[in-house]
Scaffold this active site. Structure first.
Site, PDB file in Angstrom:
ATOM      1  N   TRP A 354      12.335 -23.791 -40.019  1.00  0.00           N
ATOM      2  CA  TRP A 354      12.504 -24.874 -40.991  1.00  0.00           C
ATOM      3  C   TRP A 354      12.103 -26.213 -40.393  1.00  0.00           C
ATOM      4  O   TRP A 354      12.023 -27.212 -41.100  1.00  0.00           O
ATOM      5  CB  TRP A 354      13.933 -24.913 -41.535  1.00  0.00           C
ATOM      6  CG  TRP A 354      14.993 -25.427 -40.603  1.00  0.00           C
ATOM      7  CD1 TRP A 354      15.356 -24.898 -39.410  1.00  0.00           C
ATOM      8  CD2 TRP A 354      15.844 -26.560 -40.811  1.00  0.00           C
ATOM      9  NE1 TRP A 354      16.383 -25.622 -38.850  1.00  0.00           N
ATOM     10  CE2 TRP A 354      16.712 -26.649 -39.693  1.00  0.00           C
ATOM     11  CE3 TRP A 354      15.986 -27.495 -41.829  1.00  0.00           C
ATOM     12  CZ2 TRP A 354      17.676 -27.644 -39.558  1.00  0.00           C
ATOM     13  CZ3 TRP A 354      16.951 -28.483 -41.692  1.00  0.00           C
ATOM     14  CH2 TRP A 354      17.779 -28.553 -40.570  1.00  0.00           C
ATOM     15  N   ASP A 355      11.820 -26.237 -39.085  1.00  0.00           N
ATOM     16  CA  ASP A 355      11.341 -27.443 -38.417  1.00  0.00           C
ATOM     17  C   ASP A 355      10.136 -28.043 -39.140  1.00  0.00           C
ATOM     18  O   ASP A 355       9.969 -29.267 -39.183  1.00  0.00           O
ATOM     19  CB  ASP A 355      10.906 -27.131 -36.987  1.00  0.00           C
ATOM     20  CG  ASP A 355      11.973 -26.436 -36.164  1.00  0.00           C
ATOM     21  OD1 ASP A 355      12.888 -25.833 -36.750  1.00  0.00           O
ATOM     22  OD2 ASP A 355      11.880 -26.474 -34.928  1.00  0.00           O
ATOM     23  N   GLU A 483      24.451 -25.444 -35.303  1.00  0.00           N
ATOM     24  CA  GLU A 483      24.546 -24.034 -34.940  1.00  0.00           C
ATOM     25  C   GLU A 483      25.692 -23.743 -33.976  1.00  0.00           C
ATOM     26  O   GLU A 483      25.874 -22.593 -33.568  1.00  0.00           O
ATOM     27  CB  GLU A 483      23.217 -23.570 -34.353  1.00  0.00           C
ATOM     28  CG  GLU A 483      22.105 -23.577 -35.380  1.00  0.00           C
ATOM     29  CD  GLU A 483      20.737 -23.266 -34.798  1.00  0.00           C
ATOM     30  OE1 GLU A 483      19.862 -22.822 -35.555  1.00  0.00           O
ATOM     31  OE2 GLU A 483      20.538 -23.487 -33.581  1.00  0.00           O
ATOM     32  N   GLN A 596      23.452 -30.698 -33.435  1.00  0.00           N
ATOM     33  CA  GLN A 596      22.404 -31.544 -34.001  1.00  0.00           C
ATOM     34  C   GLN A 596      22.873 -32.107 -35.340  1.00  0.00           C
ATOM     35  O   GLN A 596      23.935 -31.738 -35.832  1.00  0.00           O
ATOM     36  CB  GLN A 596      21.122 -30.741 -34.205  1.00  0.00           C
ATOM     37  CG  GLN A 596      21.225 -29.647 -35.248  1.00  0.00           C
ATOM     38  CD  GLN A 596      20.054 -28.686 -35.224  1.00  0.00           C
ATOM     39  OE1 GLN A 596      20.029 -27.747 -34.463  1.00  0.00           O
ATOM     40  NE2 GLN A 596      19.064 -28.942 -36.072  1.00  0.00           N
TER      41      GLN A 596
END
Length: 766
Positions: A354-355, A483, A596
């Site tokens: 998905w980056d 995550e 993140q």
């Protein structure tokens, strides 16, 4: 001079240390969108190295290794293939082989010139008789002809005459270092060698790709003869070229290489095609080929350069990031995408994450014509069928795009990712929306993207549950962008983005029903949609549960987050970082620490839906607990720090992401570069310091100058305009060199800037 050597246009290594060789191999990587390679030596090297040559879109399905199989697991973990080695040139002085891991050497220097994409290397070595020899090597992967690479290798005896033998070759005897079962992924398919041209073709064992590399050669110097070298058992084809060189006379070998795959050629004609390309390159010669290649890089920098005055470390870093992004993806093929490591290593398998939608799309929209970014969206459209299959495997309707993929099929083998990190769907839908807003082009959305949006909406509608207790729709058992927490309920980012997806898809269909009745009817028929179904999407969106803490005035990351022991990351012992290398996974999951941007990722994607005060409260609460142990984290925090007035912190976070690889911040650059997060470096400048936003088709700006910079400038492709924006001590200017006018909004004012027009604004009015 010790590393790092700061230079505006070059990455420089002085001295060779084996323990740092993988690091320098990574940062000296080259590519042209169709192939790429690490900064490996052409000659033999017995020291530590990660040999890597990669062809775009060519992969292997390595067997998944899991201790406890669960229904829905992918059978394979697809991996970028370490393909045919085409740079090899063995070098002998008499019978002694050049090997910098064994022989004494001095004056080692390697430079990557980012302006032209040229890699050069020079050193002096001594043979067993202590005679000195000077070596100079340069190579480039053509940006003008993406199946071509050229190497020029020079050897000169400094204090003796010598018999020098050069053995250029291509070899399919390669392996992936990260193969689960140490399998060999390539099998020899064909080879040709007539002395003037050599070629090797091989086939992937289970994915059926054919890959081929061929080369032609020439030697300047006193050639005394050559002979063919064919080692079928090693899948190697080459030529042994001998030269007698007097003292101070050099032997100069030029190797013209063509490399391609069955993605672009029929397997049966691939070898002939590569031989023809190599022969044509030989006929054209180094100078002409390099001139064409350098001109392509000149055009890249003309549209995409960022110039920083007063901070050479930042200047070098942003150009390095821009360079590597352009090495990785050019938009030439809608079947290609951007792996987290690009062409620079094997970690993460080289698949698409998905980056791409979270970071990379912004860079390509702002630095290339819109067709390049459109290709990234077409990649997802073309894999819609596989996304439907992925959803069906989980017992759901619609489409679930994979977390990691090569061909649209999920190939990630961690359950908390494969089954739970479903928020990736939202990033893809948001990319369709942002592309449409940024370009003003609705054709992709109406012809292709609407199918993607509708099937993603269907997925969310089947994934939600209705909670009688909350009297709202909830989403259970997910992993959000953070995550470091798995299997949580009602992750705010996931729920909020699902809400946006459902509303946006329904809104797009309503607009089509009003403005494009025929297209709308075709969509309904093609997808089996009804107005009752789209009405349910809107009903869910209007009643979805969004966790919120009224006492703190923050969007709550997920249910139960405040039950954790809350503490800032600054209280952690630095020796325990990164956490995933020092703490048990159980301890990480129970902690408050965030890998993140999670809530803050939602504030960025849906930026205009929140006030500055809302952003400030969320930023102040979550950023101190964020470890930034994902390469995608710092850039999002930097942009939001700019918005909420934390300009010093914004610069710190920018520098972290900008020099992540160059300074080996996470001690993992040797595995390969963080290509997708490099887009975030560019975003930090343009969307962070430059304050760029697009609202209702208008380009808005709110720039500021970081304290240690004297000036910075960046180019921005926006619709029919090509803008050069320069921010200085007291104001900023916008010059339009494009074909159409652009409206700029700054502060409370607006300005129209026509073609070949420049206007200057005072920072004080912002």
């Amino acid at each position: 001079m010790a590393y790092p050597v700061y230079d505006e246009w070059k990455i420089i290594q002085e001295g060779l240390e084996s323990e740092k060789n993988r690091f320098f191999e990574s940062i000296m990587s080259q590519g042209n969108g169709m192939m790429g390679l690490r900064g490996n030596f052409e000659e033999s090297y017995s020291g530590d190295r990660l040999k890597g040559t990669y062809y775009a879109g060519v992969y292997y399905n390595d067997k998944t290794r899991v201790g406890w199989w669960k229904n829905g697991y992918p059978a394979y973990f697809s991996k970028v293939l370490n393909s045919i080695d085409f740079i090899g040139i063995r070098v002998f002085i008499g019978e002694e082989e050049l090997d910098l891991g064994r022989l004494r050497h001095e004056g080692f220097r390697r430079e990557l010139d980012m302006k032209t994409g040229l890699l050069t290397r020079s050193f002096i070595f001594r043979d067993s008789n202590s005679s000195r020899f000077e070596v100079n090597v340069c190579r480039f992967l053509s940006l003008a002809a993406p199946e071509l690479a050229v190497i020029r290798y020079r050897v000169r005896p400094l204090d003796c005459e010598a018999e020098i033998t050069l053995l250029p070759f291509v070899s399919a005897e390669v392996r992936n270092e990260d193969a689960n079962y140490d399998e060999k992924f390539l099998r020899l398919e064909a080879f040709e060698n007539d002395g003037a041209l050599c070629a090797v073709q091989a086939k992937t064992v289970n994915t059926g790709f054919s890959v081929c590399a061929a080369f032609a050669w020439e030697l300047r110097g006193v050639q005394t003869g050559y002979e063919q070298v064919s080692q079928e058992q090693d899948a190697l084809q080459g030529v042994r070229v001998c030269a007698h060189c007097g003292k101070g006379r050099e032997a100069v070998l030029t190797k013209y290489i063509a490399a391609g795959s069955s993605r672009s050629h029929e397997s049966g004609s691939l070898c002939g095609a590569m031989r023809g390309l190599a022969a044509g390159a030989h006929a054209k010669g180094w100078d002409a080929l390099f001139a064409e290649h350098a001109e392509k890089w000149r055009a890249v920098w003309e549209n995409g350069d960022v110039v920083i005055t007063g901070d050479i470390a930042a200047q070098q870093a942003i150009r390095f990031n821009i360079f590597q992004l352009n090495c990785t993806y050019t938009g030439a093929d809608s079947g290609l995408n951007i792996g987290p490591k690009g062409f620079t290593g094997e970690k993460y398998g080289g698949g698409t994450y998905w980056d791409t939608e979270a970071c990379c799309l912004y860079f390509y929209l702002g630095t290339q014509q819109s067709g390049v970014a459109r290709q990234l969206l077409m990649y997802r459209y073309l894999q819609l069928g596989k996304a439907r299959e992925n959803a069906a495997k989980l017992g759901l309707r619609g489409a679930l795009y994979p977390m990691v993929t090569m061909n649209g099929e999920e190939c990630h083998n961690e359950w908390e990712i494969t089954f739970e990190e479903i928020h990736r769907n939202a990033a893809i839908a948001h990319a369709v929306g942002y592309y449409t807003q940024y370009t003003g082009d609705r054709s992709y959305l109406e012809e292709y993207g609407i199918d993607v949006l509708a099937e993603i909406a269907r997925f969310w509608a089947s994934r939600v549950s209705y909670s009688d207790d909350k009297r709202a729709y909830v989403i259970l058992g997910v992993t959000g962008p953070n995550e470091y927490e798995n299997n949580v309920n009602n992750n705010w980012y996931t729920n909020r983005m699902a809400q946006w997806c459902l509303s946006y898809a329904a809104g797009c269909l309503r607009r089509m029903a009003r403005d494009k009745k025929m297209l709308y009817a075709q969509v309904l028929l093609r997808l089996g949609l009804t107005e009752a179904e789209t009405g349910r999407w809107e009903e869910i969106a209007g009643n979805i549960y969004l966790p919120y803490d009224a006492i703190r005035g923050i969007h709550l990351q997920q249910d139960g987050y405040l039950d954790k022991e809350l503490m800032p990351a600054s209280r952690l012992d630095p020796s325990e970082l990164p956490l995933n290398r020092h703490w048990s996974w159980d301890r990480i999951l129970r902690s408050c620490f965030i890998k993140q941007a999670d809530v803050l990722q939602g504030l960025w994607f849906l930026n205009d839906d929140f006030t500055v005060e809302e952003k400030r409260r969320d930023y102040d609460f979550y950023e101190p607990m964020t470890l930034h142990e994902s390469s995608l984290s710092a850039c999002i925090h930097s942009i939001l720090a700019c918005e909420v007035g934390e300009r010093g912190r914004a610069y710190e976070l920018y520098l972290r992401t900008a020099r992540l690889d160059l300074d080996d911040v996470n001690r993992d650059t040797g595995d390969g570069l963080h290509i997708t997060s490099m887009s975030g470096t560019w975003m930090s400048i343009v969307y962070g310091f430059g304050g760029v936003r697009v609202r209702d088709g208008v380009l808005c700006m709110n720039p500021f100058l970081p304290g240690c910079w004297r000036e910075y400038a960046f180019s921005l492709v926006f619709r029919k305009g090509l803008l050069r924006i320069t921010v200085g001590q007291s104001g900023f200017s916008v010059k339009n060199t494009g074909d159409g006018p652009v409206t700029i909004k700054y502060g409370s004012g607006t300005a129209d800037i026509g073609p070949n027009e420049q206007k200057t604004f005072c920072l004080e009015v912002l």
